[in-house]
Design an enzyme around this catalytic site. Structure first.
Site, PDB file in Angstrom:
ATOM      1  N   CYS A 117      -2.964   2.597  -2.855  1.00 11.30           N
ATOM      2  CA  CYS A 117      -3.526   3.601  -4.048  1.00 11.30           C
ATOM      3  C   CYS A 117      -2.759   3.469  -5.479  1.00 11.30           C
ATOM      4  O   CYS A 117      -2.557   2.590  -5.984  1.00 11.30           O
ATOM      5  CB  CYS A 117      -4.083   4.709  -3.292  1.00 11.30           C
ATOM      6  SG  CYS A 117      -4.952   5.709  -4.248  1.00 11.30           S
ATOM      7  N   HIS A 118      -2.253   4.642  -5.654  1.00 12.33           N
ATOM      8  CA  HIS A 118      -1.470   4.842  -7.002  1.00 12.33           C
ATOM      9  C   HIS A 118      -0.218   4.925  -6.650  1.00 12.33           C
ATOM     10  O   HIS A 118       0.834   4.777  -7.637  1.00 12.33           O
ATOM     11  CB  HIS A 118      -1.868   6.195  -7.514  1.00 12.33           C
ATOM     12  CG  HIS A 118      -3.282   6.451  -8.095  1.00 12.33           C
ATOM     13  ND1 HIS A 118      -4.264   6.632  -7.259  1.00 12.33           N
ATOM     14  CD2 HIS A 118      -3.746   6.509  -9.409  1.00 12.33           C
ATOM     15  CE1 HIS A 118      -5.241   6.787  -8.107  1.00 12.33           C
ATOM     16  NE2 HIS A 118      -4.967   6.688  -9.363  1.00 12.33           N
ATOM     17  N   GLY A 119       0.260   4.559  -5.496  1.00 13.02           N
ATOM     18  CA  GLY A 119       1.862   4.156  -5.126  1.00 13.02           C
ATOM     19  C   GLY A 119       2.506   3.044  -5.884  1.00 13.02           C
ATOM     20  O   GLY A 119       3.619   3.194  -6.633  1.00 13.02           O
ATOM     21  N   LEU A 121       2.172   2.476  -8.792  1.00 16.01           N
ATOM     22  CA  LEU A 121       2.519   2.914 -10.215  1.00 16.01           C
ATOM     23  C   LEU A 121       4.005   3.351 -10.105  1.00 16.01           C
ATOM     24  O   LEU A 121       4.684   2.787 -11.364  1.00 16.01           O
ATOM     25  CB  LEU A 121       1.916   4.514 -10.579  1.00 16.01           C
ATOM     26  CG  LEU A 121       0.374   4.113 -10.928  1.00 16.01           C
ATOM     27  CD1 LEU A 121      -0.032   5.771 -10.945  1.00 16.01           C
ATOM     28  CD2 LEU A 121      -0.078   3.424 -11.978  1.00 16.01           C
TER      29      LEU A 121
END
Length: 183
Positions: A117-119, A121
């Site tokens: 997911c946003h990991g 980033l």
């Protein structure tokens, strides 16, 4: 080899991307260790979902979860692998220099790393994506490609010691690929 797996998250971490890996690791005989900015209080996890009349995902409060260790006290040498769940937590954790140093240490040692997911980033900010293939939540595609990776829209993408996924609905294939990297 250590059977401990580090999970870095915090407030706003996606419940299904923290607790599914946590329990799956236990089932496979590993010891998951949750690291957050502090152990003084429980982490507020959240649930992200989609509504027909909403342009992006919605967020609702979910489980509270205790951190086992503070990020500042993590020694990457003690762990066999690293998991970076998504949610909003990676948005602020990527600004923590100790988090970035932990991530770099896992890549320098060629230990298995999983992010979803946003990991990614955090991976982008740590400078470890250049030349790799990487999945992530669709809105993170520009961050992944700006960091030098090729964005792949798939449930599990393995690139060297890294396995990535788009979001919680990819948990099964993503964790299966990560456990394969762990051996």
């Amino acid at each position: 080899m250590s059977k401990k797996i580090l999970i870095i998250t915090g407030d706003g971490g996606e419940t299904l991307e923290v607790l599914y890996p946590y329990e799956r690791l236990r089932e496979a005989g590993y010891t998951p260790v949750v690291a957050a900015q502090s152990t003084d209080r429980k982490i507020q996890l959240v649930v992200h979902d989609f509504a027909d009349d909403f342009d992006t995902y919605t967020e609702k409060l979910a489980h509270m979860w205790p951190a086992d260790v503070a990020i500042d006290d993590v020694d990457p040498a003690e762990y066999a692998g690293l998991i970076i769940p998504g949610g909003r937590a990676p948005e602020y954790l990527r600004l923590n220099e100790n988090v970035l140093n932990i991530v770099r240490a896992f890549f320098d040692a060629d230990k298995p790393v999983a992010a979803t997911c946003h990991g990614p980033l955090i991976l982008a900010r740590a400078g470890v994506l250049d030349g790799r293939e990487c999945a992530a939540f669709g809105m993170c595609e520009p961050d992944v490609t700006d960091a030098g990776a090729t964005y792949v829209d798939a449930a599990d993408v393995t690139s060297g010691n890294l396995v990535t996924a788009r979001a919680w609905n990819d948990n099964g294939p993503w964790m299966g690929a990560f456990l394969k990297l762990l051996g």
